[in-house]
Design a protein around this motif. Structure first.
Motif, PDB file in Angstrom:
ATOM      1  N   LEU A 294      25.873  -6.628  10.121  1.00  0.00           N
ATOM      2  CA  LEU A 294      24.798  -6.203   9.824  1.00  0.00           C
ATOM      3  C   LEU A 294      23.715  -6.057   8.916  1.00  0.00           C
ATOM      4  N   GLY A 295      24.782  -5.969   6.965  1.00  0.00           N
ATOM      5  CA  GLY A 295      24.654  -6.295   6.169  1.00  0.00           C
ATOM      6  C   GLY A 295      24.223  -7.429   6.030  1.00  0.00           C
ATOM      7  N   ALA A 296      24.642  -9.254   6.942  1.00  0.00           N
ATOM      8  CA  ALA A 296      23.585 -10.064   6.566  1.00  0.00           C
ATOM      9  C   ALA A 296      22.160  -9.491   7.367  1.00  0.00           C
ATOM     10  N   VAL A 297      21.990  -9.087   8.529  1.00  0.00           N
ATOM     11  CA  VAL A 297      20.705  -8.754   8.840  1.00  0.00           C
ATOM     12  C   VAL A 297      19.305  -8.502   7.759  1.00  0.00           C
ATOM     13  N   LEU A 298      20.778  -7.400   7.229  1.00  0.00           N
ATOM     14  CA  LEU A 298      20.197  -6.179   6.510  1.00  0.00           C
ATOM     15  C   LEU A 298      19.296  -6.996   5.024  1.00  0.00           C
ATOM     16  N   LEU A 299      19.902  -8.067   4.362  1.00  0.00           N
ATOM     17  CA  LEU A 299      19.662  -9.044   3.398  1.00  0.00           C
ATOM     18  C   LEU A 299      18.656  -9.920   3.529  1.00  0.00           C
ATOM     19  N   PHE A 300      19.213 -10.916   5.558  1.00  0.00           N
ATOM     20  CA  PHE A 300      18.052 -10.967   5.871  1.00  0.00           C
ATOM     21  C   PHE A 300      16.240 -11.083   5.750  1.00  0.00           C
ATOM     22  N   PHE A 301      16.255  -8.999   5.673  1.00  0.00           N
ATOM     23  CA  PHE A 301      15.099  -8.693   6.185  1.00  0.00           C
ATOM     24  C   PHE A 301      14.586  -8.750   4.806  1.00  0.00           C
ATOM     25  N   LEU A 302      15.769  -7.827   3.990  1.00  0.00           N
ATOM     26  CA  LEU A 302      15.388  -7.698   2.529  1.00  0.00           C
ATOM     27  C   LEU A 302      14.224  -9.068   1.992  1.00  0.00           C
ATOM     28  N   LEU A 303      15.361 -10.188   2.437  1.00  0.00           N
ATOM     29  CA  LEU A 303      14.183 -11.514   1.553  1.00  0.00           C
ATOM     30  C   LEU A 303      12.992 -11.510   1.646  1.00  0.00           C
ATOM     31  N   LEU A 304      12.756 -11.574   3.735  1.00  0.00           N
ATOM     32  CA  LEU A 304      11.867 -11.779   4.348  1.00  0.00           C
ATOM     33  C   LEU A 304      10.307 -10.470   3.834  1.00  0.00           C
ATOM     34  N   THR A 305      11.151  -9.230   2.929  1.00  0.00           N
ATOM     35  CA  THR A 305      10.533  -8.279   2.833  1.00  0.00           C
ATOM     36  C   THR A 305       9.338  -8.859   1.215  1.00  0.00           C
ATOM     37  N   VAL A 306      10.473  -9.826   0.676  1.00  0.00           N
ATOM     38  CA  VAL A 306      10.194 -10.372  -0.785  1.00  0.00           C
ATOM     39  C   VAL A 306       9.035 -11.598  -0.888  1.00  0.00           C
ATOM     40  N   ALA A 307       9.665 -12.136   0.284  1.00  0.00           N
ATOM     41  CA  ALA A 307       8.549 -13.397   0.615  1.00  0.00           C
ATOM     42  C   ALA A 307       7.769 -13.314   1.093  1.00  0.00           C
ATOM     43  N   ASP A 308       7.276 -11.528   2.024  1.00  0.00           N
ATOM     44  CA  ASP A 308       5.923 -11.293   2.021  1.00  0.00           C
ATOM     45  C   ASP A 308       4.954 -10.499   1.100  1.00  0.00           C
ATOM     46  N   THR A 309       5.952 -10.224   0.384  1.00  0.00           N
ATOM     47  CA  THR A 309       5.432  -9.703  -1.212  1.00  0.00           C
ATOM     48  C   THR A 309       4.765 -10.695  -1.644  1.00  0.00           C
ATOM     49  N   MET A 310       5.114 -12.317  -1.378  1.00  0.00           N
ATOM     50  CA  MET A 310       4.953 -13.068  -3.078  1.00  0.00           C
ATOM     51  C   MET A 310       3.620 -13.230  -1.752  1.00  0.00           C
ATOM     52  N   THR A 311       3.561 -13.773  -0.293  1.00  0.00           N
ATOM     53  CA  THR A 311       2.338 -13.833   0.101  1.00  0.00           C
ATOM     54  C   THR A 311       1.390 -13.228  -0.183  1.00  0.00           C
ATOM     55  N   ARG A 312       1.758 -11.843  -0.187  1.00  0.00           N
ATOM     56  CA  ARG A 312       0.271 -11.091  -0.613  1.00  0.00           C
ATOM     57  C   ARG A 312      -0.117 -10.983  -1.682  1.00  0.00           C
ATOM     58  N   GLU A 313       0.771 -11.650  -2.806  1.00  0.00           N
ATOM     59  CA  GLU A 313       0.704 -12.394  -4.353  1.00  0.00           C
ATOM     60  C   GLU A 313      -0.573 -13.018  -4.024  1.00  0.00           C
ATOM     61  N   TYR A 314      -0.424 -14.391  -3.818  1.00  0.00           N
ATOM     62  CA  TYR A 314      -1.058 -15.266  -3.765  1.00  0.00           C
ATOM     63  C   TYR A 314      -2.039 -15.571  -2.920  1.00  0.00           C
ATOM     64  N   ALA A 315      -2.015 -14.468  -2.172  1.00  0.00           N
ATOM     65  CA  ALA A 315      -2.936 -14.732  -1.304  1.00  0.00           C
ATOM     66  C   ALA A 315      -4.319 -13.672  -2.270  1.00  0.00           C
ATOM     67  N   PHE A 316      -4.229 -12.679  -2.578  1.00  0.00           N
ATOM     68  CA  PHE A 316      -5.281 -12.023  -3.186  1.00  0.00           C
ATOM     69  C   PHE A 316      -5.311 -11.432  -4.747  1.00  0.00           C
ATOM     70  N   ARG A 317      -4.273 -12.628  -5.664  1.00  0.00           N
ATOM     71  CA  ARG A 317      -4.172 -13.247  -6.573  1.00  0.00           C
ATOM     72  C   ARG A 317      -5.528 -13.309  -7.722  1.00  0.00           C
ATOM     73  N   ASP A 318      -6.406 -13.955  -6.731  1.00  0.00           N
ATOM     74  CA  ASP A 318      -7.930 -13.917  -7.815  1.00  0.00           C
ATOM     75  C   ASP A 318      -8.642 -13.052  -7.709  1.00  0.00           C
ATOM     76  N   HIS A 319      -8.497 -11.851  -7.089  1.00  0.00           N
ATOM     77  CA  HIS A 319      -9.131 -10.517  -6.497  1.00  0.00           C
ATOM     78  C   HIS A 319      -8.472  -9.746  -7.465  1.00  0.00           C
ATOM     79  N   ASN A 320      -7.236  -9.950  -7.696  1.00  0.00           N
ATOM     80  CA  ASN A 320      -6.833  -9.222  -8.800  1.00  0.00           C
ATOM     81  C   ASN A 320      -6.771  -9.592 -10.400  1.00  0.00           C
ATOM     82  N   TYR A 321      -6.913 -10.785 -10.485  1.00  0.00           N
ATOM     83  CA  TYR A 321      -7.643 -11.310 -12.208  1.00  0.00           C
ATOM     84  C   TYR A 321      -8.492 -10.499 -11.906  1.00  0.00           C
TER      85      TYR A 321
END
Length: 450
Positions: A294-321
């Protein structure tokens, strides 16, 4: 939407960074819990139907056990289920500040359905008492709860997917276009279901077979629970890499980055570790699950959440600027208007002074006792080279860069503590009785100190 708009503020670098980190934490806690609730509810309904078709005491017991896990604590439903999704909707609205309101409305709409789903889930669990009397109503409550959860999170996943493609934002005209079919919508939603199954399987392993767990005495039932949890855990661990890959290839190019791929790779390593531990439990019937799968699956999901947040940050970085540039332009415009008003209030005399007279006034009023005219250090900032140069001041507790022009000097004399030069104390007294003409003379003198 007015309610949501009133909760927002013009973003700054600090605000956007805080929103990003809060979003990672909120999304991880909430979606991990929802995945657990969704999976246990899904298989509770499944085993409920299996027991009805082919009566089995074990299947009915497992169905009720899973429903109990899904709706075991109303406090968890509120604090991990309802409140975080509302907070996430507001955080998304903040990050998507000044975009189409319908984009934000999608997140809010999904968040509104979640409490309804939890209410239906509570009714479903309670209805086990009259299951034999009114089975159609009982199973309808379970199916309705599942339908509400699936609907809410399909809308939310659609919103997340849409947020990765800012070019579409201006063209959204109605709610149907918000959940417009796209492969990333589907891939993201199916990935969420896959993660839900992995969390459900490993959670049942830990909760039912953990060191503190109380198990049923019937060996057949224990075997059913173990086989179900192991099969679900291992199957989802094998399926998830495919779903992760599908999600990655459907992400718009504007959201892709090397760091995102690196974090996703680490997530897959954690998933592989979970699969390895689950397989070990499968081949060794005497092994105890513990928390590691269970701990390994939760770690997998946490890292996936971080990666997904990076994706959104890159996607609308021009919008934020763009937002930050607009905020800075608005601040400079307000500063210019304020300085113009101060200069006008000074009676138009500023800039028409006599340097020699200004030097005398500076000595008579004690200005030079705190402000040097040769660049040497003193209690206050030096006047040498001051005029026309940028100065970093503290205004309202924040650092602001201003230009030392006529309006700045007028304000420094009339209200010296409104803008205090960084590195100095706010000890200069105001000079309300000094005439506009005297101030003009002092400004003329300061201009000569180059």
């Amino acid at each position: 939407m007015e309610f949501v708009n009133n909760l927002l503020f013009q973003p700054t670098v600090t605000h956007l960074a805080a929103s990003k980190y809060l979003l990672v934490l909120t999304a991880f806690v909430h979606f991990a819990y929802i995945g657990y609730v969704l999976g246990t509810t899904l298989f509770s309904v499944f085993f409920n139907i299996v027991d009805r078709d082919t009566p089995s005491h074990d299947a009915r017991t497992l169905s009720e056990y899973l429903a109990g896990l899904a709706a075991s604590n109303k406090g968890l439903m509120v604090y991990l289920g309802v409140l975080p999704v509302i907070a996430a909707a507001i955080l998304y609205a903040q990050v998507l500040y000044e975009t189409q309101q319908l984009t934000t409305a999608g997140f809010v709409g999904g968040a509104v359905i979640v409490p309804v789903a939890f209410i239906l889930l509570s009714f479903y669990r309670s209805s086990f008492r009259f299951r034999e009397v009114n089975y159609p109503l009982h199973i309808l409550l379970g199916v309705a709860a599942l339908g509400a959860f699936f609907t809410a999170y399909f809308i939310i996943c659609s919103g997340v997917s849409l947020s990765l493609d800012p070019e579409k934002w201006p063209f959204i005209r109605n709610p149907a276009e918000f959940v417009i079919f796209s492969w990333n919508n589907i891939a993201r939603f199916v990935l969420f279901i896959g993660v839900s199954l992995a969390i459900t399987g490993t959670s049942v392993l830990f909760l039912y077979f953990g060191p503190e767990a109380v198990r049923e005495k019937e060996e057949s039932y224990n075997r059913l629970v173990r086989n179900f949890a192991l099969g679900l855990s291992l199957g989802s661990c094998l399926l998830l890499p495919v779903l992760v890959y599908w999600n990655l290839i459907t992400i718009p190019d504007v959201g892709k980055s090397i760091p995102m791929y690196q974090v996703t790779g680490l997530a897959l390593v954690a998933l592989a570790a979970a699969g390895r531990w689950v397989y070990g439990l499968l081949v060794n019937a005497d092994a105890q699950p513990g928390f590691r799968p269970l701990g390994a699956v939760l770690l997998f999901f946490l890292l996936l959440t971080v990666a997904d947040t990076m994706t959104r940050e890159y996607a609308f970085r021009d919008h934020n600027y763009m937002l930050l540039a607009k905020a800075e332009a608005a601040r400079l415009e307000e500063e210019s208007k304020r300085r113009a008003a101060i200069a006008e209030k000074a009676g138009g005399a500023v800039g028409e002074g006599d340097p020699a007279q200004g030097e005398k006034l500076a000595q008579l009023n004690g200005c030079v006792s705190c402000h040097s005219v040769d660049g040497s250090a003193n209690i206050g900032p030096t006047w040498k080279g001051l005029y026309g140069h940028e100065v970093v001041v503290l205004e309202g507790g924040k650092e602001v860069t201003v230009t030392a022009d006529d309006a700045y000097i007028v304000q420094s004399i009339r209200d010296p503590n409104s803008q205090v030069v960084k590195g100095f104390q706010a000890i200069m007294p105001a000079q309300p009785t000094m005439s506009d003409q005297d101030i003009a003379h002092i400004i003329a003198y300061i201009k000569t100190l180059k």
